[in-house]
Enzyme design. Structure first.
Site, PDB file in Angstrom:
ATOM      1  N   TYR A  23       9.309 -15.021 -52.719  1.00 56.33           N
ATOM      2  CA  TYR A  23       9.755 -13.624 -52.679  1.00 56.33           C
ATOM      3  C   TYR A  23       8.631 -12.686 -53.106  1.00 56.33           C
ATOM      4  CZ  TYR A  23      12.228  -9.356 -54.000  1.00 56.33           C
ATOM      5  OH  TYR A  23      12.627  -8.048 -54.126  1.00 56.33           O
ATOM      6  N   GLU A  24       7.846 -13.120 -54.102  1.00 55.11           N
ATOM      7  CA  GLU A  24       6.753 -12.291 -54.609  1.00 55.11           C
ATOM      8  C   GLU A  24       5.457 -12.470 -53.815  1.00 55.11           C
ATOM      9  OE1 GLU A  24       6.442 -12.946 -58.847  1.00 55.11           O
ATOM     10  OE2 GLU A  24       8.254 -11.766 -59.223  1.00 55.11           O
ATOM     11  N   GLU A  81       9.607 -13.974 -68.858  1.00 57.35           N
ATOM     12  CA  GLU A  81       8.586 -14.358 -67.878  1.00 57.35           C
ATOM     13  C   GLU A  81       9.136 -14.261 -66.460  1.00 57.35           C
ATOM     14  OE1 GLU A  81       4.998 -15.597 -66.222  1.00 57.35           O
ATOM     15  OE2 GLU A  81       5.414 -14.883 -68.224  1.00 57.35           O
ATOM     16  N   TYR A  84      15.396 -14.442 -62.026  1.00 65.32           N
ATOM     17  CA  TYR A  84      15.596 -14.642 -60.594  1.00 65.32           C
ATOM     18  C   TYR A  84      17.056 -14.975 -60.328  1.00 65.32           C
ATOM     19  CZ  TYR A  84      15.223 -16.591 -55.893  1.00 65.32           C
ATOM     20  OH  TYR A  84      15.371 -16.834 -54.545  1.00 65.32           O
ATOM     21  N   GLY A  91      24.224  -9.312 -56.523  1.00 62.62           N
ATOM     22  CA  GLY A  91      25.322  -8.353 -56.477  1.00 62.62           C
ATOM     23  C   GLY A  91      26.562  -8.831 -57.204  1.00 62.62           C
ATOM     24  N   GLY A  93      26.458  -9.722 -60.505  1.00 64.85           N
ATOM     25  CA  GLY A  93      26.296  -9.470 -61.931  1.00 64.85           C
ATOM     26  C   GLY A  93      25.489 -10.506 -62.696  1.00 64.85           C
ATOM     27  N   GLY A  95      22.156 -11.102 -62.719  1.00 64.22           N
ATOM     28  CA  GLY A  95      20.950 -10.545 -63.333  1.00 64.22           C
ATOM     29  C   GLY A  95      21.281  -9.779 -64.599  1.00 64.22           C
ATOM     30  N   ASN A 122       8.426  -3.913 -56.018  1.00 65.43           N
ATOM     31  CA  ASN A 122       9.776  -4.480 -56.101  1.00 65.43           C
ATOM     32  C   ASN A 122      10.787  -3.406 -56.511  1.00 65.43           C
ATOM     33  OD1 ASN A 122      12.042  -6.051 -56.463  1.00 65.43           O
ATOM     34  ND2 ASN A 122      11.003  -7.623 -57.664  1.00 65.43           N
ATOM     35  N   TYR A 129      16.481  -2.133 -63.235  1.00 64.13           N
ATOM     36  CA  TYR A 129      16.047  -2.056 -64.631  1.00 64.13           C
ATOM     37  C   TYR A 129      16.216  -0.644 -65.177  1.00 64.13           C
ATOM     38  CZ  TYR A 129      13.906  -6.596 -63.604  1.00 64.13           C
ATOM     39  OH  TYR A 129      13.683  -7.891 -63.230  1.00 64.13           O
TER      40      TYR A 129
END
Length: 167
Positions: A23-24, A81, A84, A91, A93, A95, A122, A129
């Site tokens: 993804y990154e 660190e 994910y 969606g 919840g 995270g 991102n 955040y």
């Protein structure tokens, strides 16, 4: 459900690390093996820790973190660190729940802060955040030594004159 990672979670954690690296756009940099992660998280004195977001026995996300220390406050904090959540589980919840668990640990243990970094591009994560109330550390620029520059600097300290050099 959020829970502390167990040794049997290592394969899922490594798989999610690889998914995160893809993804990154840095899949080629993800070198950690199951052995690395198992030793880091489950050795006699671990320096890294992980939590799992789980639904019906399936790991859908993880947070991998370690302690940092604020010399100004004189207390530990948590450095996150990696956070994910698998795309199909976003969606729901997870995270927020993972971050809430780390915030709970900070409060319970008297840690002064919860820190992490996010890639500039991102925007979904940045927006999330900010929605939580996190503030960007715009005045700080992260630096990293790795590979040949790290080895070169390390070799300077290993020389016989290293003990005579002022710090």
């Amino acid at each position: 459900m959020i829970r502390t990672a167990k040794p049997e979670d290592v394969p899922a954690i490594v798989a999610m690390i690889r998914e995160l690296a893809a993804y990154e756009k840095a899949e080629h940099e993800a070198e950690a093996t199951e052995g690395h992660i198992r030793r880091a998280l489950f050795c006699e004195s671990p320096a890294a820790f992980a939590h799992i977001a789980e639904t019906d026995g399936r790991a859908e996300g993880f947070a991998l973190w370690f302690l940092n220390f604020s010399t100004w406050r004189g207390v530990h904090g948590i450095y996150l660190e990696d956070l994910y959540v698998r795309p199909e589980a976003r969606g729901r919840g997870h995270g927020k729940a993972l971050l809430a668990e780390l915030a709970r640990l900070c409060a319970e243990r008297g840690y002064g802060r919860l820190d992490w970094s996010v890639l500039d591009w991102n925007t979904p994560s940045i927006d999330f955040y900010k929605w939580l109330g996190a503030v960007p550390m715009d005045e700080w620029t992260g630096y990293r030594l790795t590979g040949a520059p790290l080895s070169r600097l390390a070799s300077e300290a290993a020389g016989p004159e290293a003990a005579e050099r002022p710090v």
